[in-house]
Design an enzyme around this catalytic site. Structure first.
Site, PDB file in Angstrom:
ATOM      1  N   PHE A 184       7.177   4.718  -4.227  1.00 57.43           N
ATOM      2  CA  PHE A 184       5.707   4.875  -4.691  1.00 57.43           C
ATOM      3  C   PHE A 184       5.423   3.994  -6.032  1.00 57.43           C
ATOM      4  O   PHE A 184       6.400   3.583  -6.794  1.00 57.43           O
ATOM      5  CB  PHE A 184       5.385   6.115  -4.759  1.00 57.43           C
ATOM      6  CG  PHE A 184       6.243   6.988  -5.985  1.00 57.43           C
ATOM      7  CD1 PHE A 184       5.632   7.125  -7.219  1.00 57.43           C
ATOM      8  CD2 PHE A 184       7.345   7.511  -5.608  1.00 57.43           C
ATOM      9  CE1 PHE A 184       6.081   7.676  -8.344  1.00 57.43           C
ATOM     10  CE2 PHE A 184       8.066   8.210  -6.769  1.00 57.43           C
ATOM     11  CZ  PHE A 184       7.472   8.205  -8.048  1.00 57.43           C
ATOM     12  N   CYS A 185       4.383   3.814  -6.145  1.00 60.96           N
ATOM     13  CA  CYS A 185       3.820   3.006  -7.606  1.00 60.96           C
ATOM     14  C   CYS A 185       2.555   3.341  -7.896  1.00 60.96           C
ATOM     15  O   CYS A 185       1.869   4.195  -7.107  1.00 60.96           O
ATOM     16  CB  CYS A 185       3.917   1.388  -7.576  1.00 60.96           C
ATOM     17  SG  CYS A 185       3.104   0.684  -6.107  1.00 60.96           S
ATOM     18  N   THR A 186       1.637   2.788  -8.845  1.00 60.52           N
ATOM     19  CA  THR A 186       0.446   3.425  -9.295  1.00 60.52           C
ATOM     20  C   THR A 186      -0.529   3.223  -8.091  1.00 60.52           C
ATOM     21  O   THR A 186      -1.374   4.147  -7.823  1.00 60.52           O
ATOM     22  CB  THR A 186      -0.054   2.449 -10.571  1.00 60.52           C
ATOM     23  OG1 THR A 186       1.154   2.398 -11.485  1.00 60.52           O
ATOM     24  CG2 THR A 186      -1.306   2.952 -11.014  1.00 60.52           C
TER      25      THR A 186
END
Length: 314
Positions: A184-186
């Protein structure tokens, strides 16, 4: 879940597509944004477009419609939120080699990428003991919030991810493990490349939070959430929480790290000059330069003018 009473519309977007001539898109896009009162930053590369913009609703809708009309961009995803004040000082459209820099020229998210997981299904995936959850963001972002149990690669830049991942994989395989991997990331863009990289490295069981943390915080009620803390965002809001509500962090304009109320109590904190994260990494000469910049910013604020010095640090 966002507060629609706030006057400024913010749109975060990215899209991978093979632009034949991305350079020719820059000026028309910049002129449209300026005409519509939209500010922020957009990156154009041969591999696509990425950025965050803010402005009046009609202006944002006009820019999004224009991007949707570009070759290969029909139906592209974006995420809207609200802000109390304009989070950007000007509009920039920049030409880049990559819309998110990983430094792996053979990675192509058009060819292969991890399996997308909707926010509503994310909790079940990361609660599975056979899943390793990976935060692909930089260390200062992870420091203020992440998913429970997530592995922190302690990255200074995204370029460091491939080497870290290869080393991690060797250690896991030496233990005889082949876990599922959930990244996951922003907003989702880094995971387009990190999961594509993992697939290219021969890892098949890899997943990707669709829409990133921002979409999760927008859609998942706080009482059901497995997210702890706040999410760093790359504009003057600094951080957001559940429901994409404005967070409690400010920004150190010397090092661009998020700073808390506790950080401001430190003797190493001086507004616009230093904070506990960077005090030992800056010289007295640098701090004096930052003091002068801060003084100019305060003078500009007293005159009711925008000061671009802070933004130039980004």
């Amino acid at each position: 879940m966002t507060d629609t009473s706030l006057p400024v519309c913010v749109a975060a977007l990215y899209h991978f597509t093979a632009f034949e001539d991305h350079k020719s898109l820059r000026q028309p896009l910049l002129e449209l944004c300026q005409k519509e009162g939209v500010k922020g930053s957009l990156l154009l590369a041969r591999e696509g477009i990425n950025g965050t913009i803010a402005g009046p609703d009609a202006g944002i809708d006009a820019v999004l419609a224009y991007i949707d009309s570009l070759p290969g961009c029909a139906g592209f995803d974006y995420k809207k939120s609200r802000a109390k004040t304009m989070p950007f000082l000007r509009m920039k459209v920049r030409l880049k080699k990559e819309i998110v820099t990983m430094g792996q020229p053979d990675i192509d998210p058009h060819v292969c990428v991890g399996r997308y997981v909707e926010p509503k299904d994310w909790n079940a995936l990361i609660s599975d003991p056979d899943t390793v959850v990976m935060d692909t963001r930089n260390d200062y972002e992870v420091a203020i919030g992440t998913f429970r149990g997530a592995v922190d690669p302690n990255l200074k830049t995204f370029r460091a991810f491939p080497e870290w991942f290869r080393n991690w994989r060797k250690e896991v395989e030496a233990q005889g493990r082949t876990p599922k991997i959930a990244m996951f990331c922003t907003g989702g863009i880094r995971c387009e490349k990190s999961t594509a990289f993992a697939r290219q490295e021969g890892v098949e069981d890899v997943y990707h939070l669709k829409g990133g943390i921002l979409k999760y915080l927008e859609e998942i009620p706080e009482e059901e959430s497995l997210w702890d803390g706040e999410c760093f965002v790359f504009d003057q809001r600094v951080s957001v929480g559940h429901g994409l509500k404005l967070g409690r962090y400010d920004l150190c304009h010397a090092c661009r790290a998020p700073i808390s109320a506790e950080d401001k109590e430190s003797p190493q904190y001086e507004e616009g000059v230093s904070c506990p994260h960077c005090y030992g990494q800056r010289t007295d000469v640098q701090r004096q330069r930052y003091r002068e910049r801060q003084r100019q910013a305060q003078l500009a604020a007293e005159r009711g003018q925008a000061h671009l010095g802070d933004e130039a640090q980004g």
